[in-house]
Design an enzyme around this catalytic site. Structure first.
Site, PDB file in Angstrom:
ATOM      1  N   CYS A   2       0.835  -1.193   0.000  1.00  0.00           N
ATOM      2  CA  CYS A   2       0.000   0.000   0.000  1.00  0.00           C
ATOM      3  C   CYS A   2       0.878   1.254   0.000  1.00  0.00           C
ATOM      4  O   CYS A   2       1.925   1.301   0.634  1.00  0.00           O
ATOM      5  CB  CYS A   2      -0.948   0.093   1.191  1.00  0.00           C
ATOM      6  SG  CYS A   2      -2.101  -1.258   1.308  1.00  0.00           S
ATOM      7  N   ARG A  27       3.721  -0.332  -4.931  1.00  0.00           N
ATOM      8  CA  ARG A  27       3.434  -0.872  -3.598  1.00  0.00           C
ATOM      9  C   ARG A  27       2.088  -1.589  -3.533  1.00  0.00           C
ATOM     10  O   ARG A  27       1.757  -2.207  -2.525  1.00  0.00           O
ATOM     11  CB  ARG A  27       3.451   0.261  -2.559  1.00  0.00           C
ATOM     12  CG  ARG A  27       4.746   1.036  -2.520  1.00  0.00           C
ATOM     13  CD  ARG A  27       4.685   2.122  -1.489  1.00  0.00           C
ATOM     14  NE  ARG A  27       4.615   1.571  -0.152  1.00  0.00           N
ATOM     15  CZ  ARG A  27       5.652   1.210   0.572  1.00  0.00           C
ATOM     16  NH1 ARG A  27       6.864   1.341   0.087  1.00  0.00           N
ATOM     17  NH2 ARG A  27       5.488   0.721   1.774  1.00  0.00           N
ATOM     18  N   TRP A  74      -2.995  -2.657  -1.677  1.00  0.00           N
ATOM     19  CA  TRP A  74      -2.724  -4.064  -1.938  1.00  0.00           C
ATOM     20  C   TRP A  74      -3.536  -4.798  -0.884  1.00  0.00           C
ATOM     21  O   TRP A  74      -3.221  -4.749   0.298  1.00  0.00           O
ATOM     22  CB  TRP A  74      -1.231  -4.352  -1.786  1.00  0.00           C
ATOM     23  CG  TRP A  74      -0.828  -5.737  -2.186  1.00  0.00           C
ATOM     24  CD1 TRP A  74      -0.544  -6.175  -3.447  1.00  0.00           C
ATOM     25  CD2 TRP A  74      -0.644  -6.862  -1.322  1.00  0.00           C
ATOM     26  NE1 TRP A  74      -0.209  -7.510  -3.418  1.00  0.00           N
ATOM     27  CE2 TRP A  74      -0.259  -7.959  -2.143  1.00  0.00           C
ATOM     28  CE3 TRP A  74      -0.768  -7.075   0.050  1.00  0.00           C
ATOM     29  CZ2 TRP A  74       0.003  -9.227  -1.628  1.00  0.00           C
ATOM     30  CZ3 TRP A  74      -0.513  -8.336   0.561  1.00  0.00           C
ATOM     31  CH2 TRP A  74      -0.126  -9.394  -0.275  1.00  0.00           C
ATOM     32  N   ASN A 100      -1.281   2.000   5.820  1.00  0.00           N
ATOM     33  CA  ASN A 100      -0.448   0.937   5.250  1.00  0.00           C
ATOM     34  C   ASN A 100      -0.048   0.043   6.407  1.00  0.00           C
ATOM     35  O   ASN A 100       0.419   0.537   7.432  1.00  0.00           O
ATOM     36  CB  ASN A 100       0.787   1.561   4.597  1.00  0.00           C
ATOM     37  CG  ASN A 100       1.817   0.519   4.179  1.00  0.00           C
ATOM     38  OD1 ASN A 100       1.468  -0.620   3.895  1.00  0.00           O
ATOM     39  ND2 ASN A 100       3.067   0.925   4.141  1.00  0.00           N
ATOM     40  N   GLY A 101      -0.232  -1.279   6.264  1.00  0.00           N
ATOM     41  CA  GLY A 101       0.141  -2.202   7.343  1.00  0.00           C
ATOM     42  C   GLY A 101      -1.042  -3.053   7.757  1.00  0.00           C
ATOM     43  O   GLY A 101      -2.051  -3.117   7.049  1.00  0.00           O
ATOM     44  N   GLU A 479      16.566 -17.340 -10.393  1.00  0.00           N
ATOM     45  CA  GLU A 479      16.173 -15.954 -10.640  1.00  0.00           C
ATOM     46  C   GLU A 479      15.522 -15.804 -12.015  1.00  0.00           C
ATOM     47  O   GLU A 479      14.524 -15.099 -12.168  1.00  0.00           O
ATOM     48  CB  GLU A 479      17.402 -15.040 -10.495  1.00  0.00           C
ATOM     49  CG  GLU A 479      17.188 -13.583 -10.841  1.00  0.00           C
ATOM     50  CD  GLU A 479      16.103 -12.880 -10.030  1.00  0.00           C
ATOM     51  OE1 GLU A 479      15.564 -13.472  -9.088  1.00  0.00           O
ATOM     52  OE2 GLU A 479      15.767 -11.731 -10.371  1.00  0.00           O
ATOM     53  N   LYS A 483      11.675 -14.513 -12.647  1.00  0.00           N
ATOM     54  CA  LYS A 483      11.316 -13.357 -13.489  1.00  0.00           C
ATOM     55  C   LYS A 483      10.205 -13.742 -14.468  1.00  0.00           C
ATOM     56  O   LYS A 483       9.247 -12.998 -14.652  1.00  0.00           O
ATOM     57  CB  LYS A 483      12.534 -12.845 -14.285  1.00  0.00           C
ATOM     58  CG  LYS A 483      13.588 -12.141 -13.480  1.00  0.00           C
ATOM     59  CD  LYS A 483      13.226 -10.776 -12.945  1.00  0.00           C
ATOM     60  CE  LYS A 483      12.559 -10.777 -11.616  1.00  0.00           C
ATOM     61  NZ  LYS A 483      13.297 -10.833 -10.411  1.00  0.00           N
ATOM     62  N   GLU A 486       6.876 -14.182 -12.548  1.00  0.00           N
ATOM     63  CA  GLU A 486       6.315 -12.947 -11.993  1.00  0.00           C
ATOM     64  C   GLU A 486       5.597 -12.094 -13.026  1.00  0.00           C
ATOM     65  O   GLU A 486       4.542 -11.549 -12.737  1.00  0.00           O
ATOM     66  CB  GLU A 486       7.440 -12.081 -11.390  1.00  0.00           C
ATOM     67  CG  GLU A 486       7.922 -12.537 -10.059  1.00  0.00           C
ATOM     68  CD  GLU A 486       8.886 -11.527  -9.460  1.00  0.00           C
ATOM     69  OE1 GLU A 486       9.916 -11.234 -10.081  1.00  0.00           O
ATOM     70  OE2 GLU A 486       8.598 -11.025  -8.362  1.00  0.00           O
ATOM     71  N   HIS A 502      16.280 -36.624 -10.869  1.00  0.00           N
ATOM     72  CA  HIS A 502      15.641 -37.123  -9.646  1.00  0.00           C
ATOM     73  C   HIS A 502      14.153 -36.792  -9.588  1.00  0.00           C
ATOM     74  O   HIS A 502      13.543 -36.873  -8.530  1.00  0.00           O
ATOM     75  CB  HIS A 502      16.358 -36.568  -8.409  1.00  0.00           C
ATOM     76  CG  HIS A 502      17.779 -37.020  -8.319  1.00  0.00           C
ATOM     77  ND1 HIS A 502      18.130 -38.320  -8.043  1.00  0.00           N
ATOM     78  CD2 HIS A 502      18.944 -36.359  -8.522  1.00  0.00           C
ATOM     79  CE1 HIS A 502      19.443 -38.444  -8.056  1.00  0.00           C
ATOM     80  NE2 HIS A 502      19.963 -37.253  -8.351  1.00  0.00           N
ATOM     81  N   LYS A 601       5.770  -4.464  -4.624  1.00  0.00           N
ATOM     82  CA  LYS A 601       7.227  -4.431  -4.536  1.00  0.00           C
ATOM     83  C   LYS A 601       7.751  -4.560  -3.114  1.00  0.00           C
ATOM     84  O   LYS A 601       8.747  -5.202  -2.857  1.00  0.00           O
ATOM     85  CB  LYS A 601       7.757  -3.151  -5.166  1.00  0.00           C
ATOM     86  CG  LYS A 601       9.256  -3.216  -5.338  1.00  0.00           C
ATOM     87  CD  LYS A 601       9.725  -2.338  -6.437  1.00  0.00           C
ATOM     88  CE  LYS A 601      11.184  -2.564  -6.725  1.00  0.00           C
ATOM     89  NZ  LYS A 601      11.437  -3.849  -7.391  1.00  0.00           N
TER      90      LYS A 601
END
Ligand code: AGP
Length: 606
Positions: A2, A27, A74, A100-101, A479, A483, A486, A502, A601
């Site tokens: 947020c 955010r 968010w 926010n939180g 990574e 990417k 995402e 395996h 983010k």
């Protein structure tokens, strides 16, 4: 998560808030809203969607005023609905706030304050509680409010009967305030929203209350005592937070990586020697007293830590443990004064990383933050800081900060090895000399991005990918797969190449492309065998190889060469084509690259 913006000054506040929210949209972006003081009342406009949707709403219902607060959400408590979008107000509509939180005891408070609630959020409960505590003295009410709330929160608050003033309260979630030379006061979750007005800001500490007005900004601590705060000068400028002509922040940030490498090394290398003693004033005795090295992070920052782990174990004698913060914090960790604990976080605000850091601090470990944000909570809580110097990263998918992180962690490894007496001068010169050549090598990869764009188009129908690498190339595979997941929502799994047989080999057929990171290093031949195993199952193979290596011609379906470098540095050049492949893949599919679904983010929830 947020984003919060507050403004009081002389401009049209809705323009200021829209611009601020857009710079904070990384955010969270499921709904947005703002409240503007339109005397004699406060008007709220909010709805589901992005800040651009809020802008459209405002074109139909313009708000006039020069004081307001805004929010981009968010979702945590309650679904993505107009009712749950911020701002929220108390039932008398005197107090309006953005948050926010997470307030953990909101259900308890809600049952204590019965009444009609319009949303499912914890934020509306805070507005109701504040309304019961407020008797004309807002600072006093905020002191009491924070003693009643459990969890983490950053709040920006207006009251109809206190025109000209915005109040802020911070506990656990970031909040920064600043005042322009023209008497405009602002608050925001992050500096990009404030940068167009001033580069001088104050980071609120936990418990801090502030009052914004055109006359200035005043501060109180959690006990309600008036306090002076230290002003920090931000050396980012406003041009760093625009797209600079690129279609997406992500592409701009990928293309900045040569510069990021240079900036992250600048002032930390002299000749071919590492000079970190000003930033890390450790003595040889300090370093020799540390027997363990813990490196803790989340997501991409964790993969950067895994890349660095190999280098650290090569050149320092530490017993190294690299862990994801959300696991580290719940284990019986053997950390103490004999431990150097390194916390890697682009934002410095990731909830799990902060909890892990507090655990290690509590056990007496020496704690170092590797972060891009100097004013972040992480940076302010630890003993030592190494800043990435990557400049602001706006794209939700981290790219240039990964580059900054591995650069800084490699410099750290060299510094530690030197203090331990394990790094002969000739070896230091060879390694540092190679590091200095990396910006050019990264730029050589960037210059060939057109071929990655074509490759992405060729494979755009694939629904599953397997990424493989051995040694240092394994975290690069992790990574690269992250990417792709995402930003294109395509299933991509990464495995240590030797692990494919395996289990994951069962997935392979002609529809599952395998991306293999196999630069010419000591493990190249081993990985070649895994490529043959994949080909035997008819899986198409895309191989990242070292320039001049023709061993995969005729075996791999597509080969992308990267410049040669020492084995230790291959991740710097192999990660870049994977970032670009993911970018062009998502672009080909028409995905929302800078703001992928469900992500934010800065992950400030646990
Ligand atoms: C990276 O692309 C992600 N969005 C995510 O994994 C991120 O790296 C993670 O949340 C950690 O963030 P931090 O570096 O700010 O702590």
């Amino acid at each position: 998560m947020c984003g919060i913006v507050g403004y009081v000054g002389h401009r049209n506040v809705s323009d200021v808030i829209i611009a601020g929210l857009q710079s904070l949209e990384y955010r969270g972006y499921d709904s947005a809203g703002m409240a503007v003081l339109e005397a004699p009342g406060i008007t709220i406009v909010k709805g589901v969607g992005k800040v651009s949707d809020l802008r459209k709403m405002l074109s139909e219902r313009p708000l006039c005023g020069s004081q307001g607060i805004g929010h981009t959400r968010w979702a945590t408590h309650g679904g993505v609905t107009e009712e749950n979008a911020h701002p929220h107000c108390d039932s008398s509509s005197n107090i309006v706030l953005v948050h926010n939180g997470i307030v953990e005891n909101y259900r308890e408070i809600r049952s204590e304050i019965p009444g009609e609630y319009r949303s499912e959020t914890d934020t509306e409960v805070v507005a109701q509680l504040l309304s019961t505590l407020y008797r004309g003295n807002m600072v006093g009410a905020l002191v009491e409010l924070q003693s009643r709330l459990r969890g983490s929160f950053a709040l920006a608050i207006m009251a109809k009967d206190l025109p000209g003033k915005i109040y802020c309260l911070r506990k656990g979630s970031p909040l920064v305030v600043g005042m322009s030379r023209d008497g405009e006061s602002l608050c925001a979750s992050d500096v990009p929203a404030i940068l167009p007005y001033t580069q001088d800001v104050v980071y609120l500490d936990d418990g801090d209350i502030s009052e914004l007005s055109t006359a200035g900004i005043r501060f109180w601590n959690a006990a309600g005592e008036s306090v002076e705060k230290r002003v920090s000068h931000i050396d980012w400028d406003v041009s760093m937070v625009d797209k600079g002509g690129y279609p997406h922040f992500m592409l701009k940030e990928i293309n900045e990586q040569g510069a990021v490498l240079r900036n992250s090394m600048a002032g930390r290398i002299s000749g071919r020697r590492v000079v970190l003693s000003e930033e890390l004033p450790w003595t040889r005795d300090d370093v020799l007293s540390w027997k363990k090295l813990h490196v803790v992070a989340c997501g991409t920052s964790y993969y950067a830590a895994l890349v660095a782990e190999r280098f650290l174990e090569d050149i320092t004698g530490f017993d190294i443990r690299v862990d994801v913060a959300s696991e580290y914090r719940y284990r019986n960790i053997m950390a103490g004064p004999d431990t150097l604990a390194v916390f890697v976080s682009q934002s410095g605000e990731t909830a799990d990383t902060l909890a892990a850091e507090r655990l290690a601090m509590g056990k007496g470990a020496r704690c170092l933050a590797v972060t891009n944000v100097l004013g972040s909570t992480l940076a302010r809580e630890v003993h030592d800081i190494l800043q990435l110097k990557a400049g602001p990263e706006i794209g939700v998918a981290a790219t240039k900060t990964f580059m900054g992180q591995i650069t800084v962690l490699y410099l750290l490894a060299l510094h530690l090895a030197k203090l331990q007496g394990r790094l002969p001068a000739a070896m230091e010169e060879e390694l540092v000399g190679e590091m200095l050549s990396l910006p050019y090598k990264v730029e050589a990869v960037l210059a060939r991005q057109e071929s990655l764009q074509k490759l992405a188009a060729i494979y755009s129908a694939a629904e599953d990918f397997l990424y493989l690498g051995r040694g240092r190339s394994f975290p690069v595979a992790l990574e690269g797969a992250l990417k792709l997941k995402e930003i294109s929502y395509i299933h991509a799994e990464a495995y240590a190449a030797g692990e494919m047989k395996h289990g994951p080999i069962a997935l392979l057929d002609r529809n599952v492309p395998v991306v293999v990171i196999t630069p010419k290093d000591g493990l190249h031949e081993k990985t070649f065998s895994n490529i043959l195993e994949a080909k035997a199952r008819r899986a198409p193979v895309i191989a990242l190889v070292t320039e001049g290596d023709s061993s995969l011609d005729g075996t791999a379906d597509h080969v992308f060469p990267v410049p040669a470098t020492l084995d230790q540095f291959t991740p710097f050049v192999t990660v870049v084509p994977l970032q670009l492949f993911a970018y062009y893949f998502a672009k080909f599919l028409g995905c929302d690259i800078d703001q992928p679904r469900n992500l934010a983010k800065s992950v400030t929830v646990e």
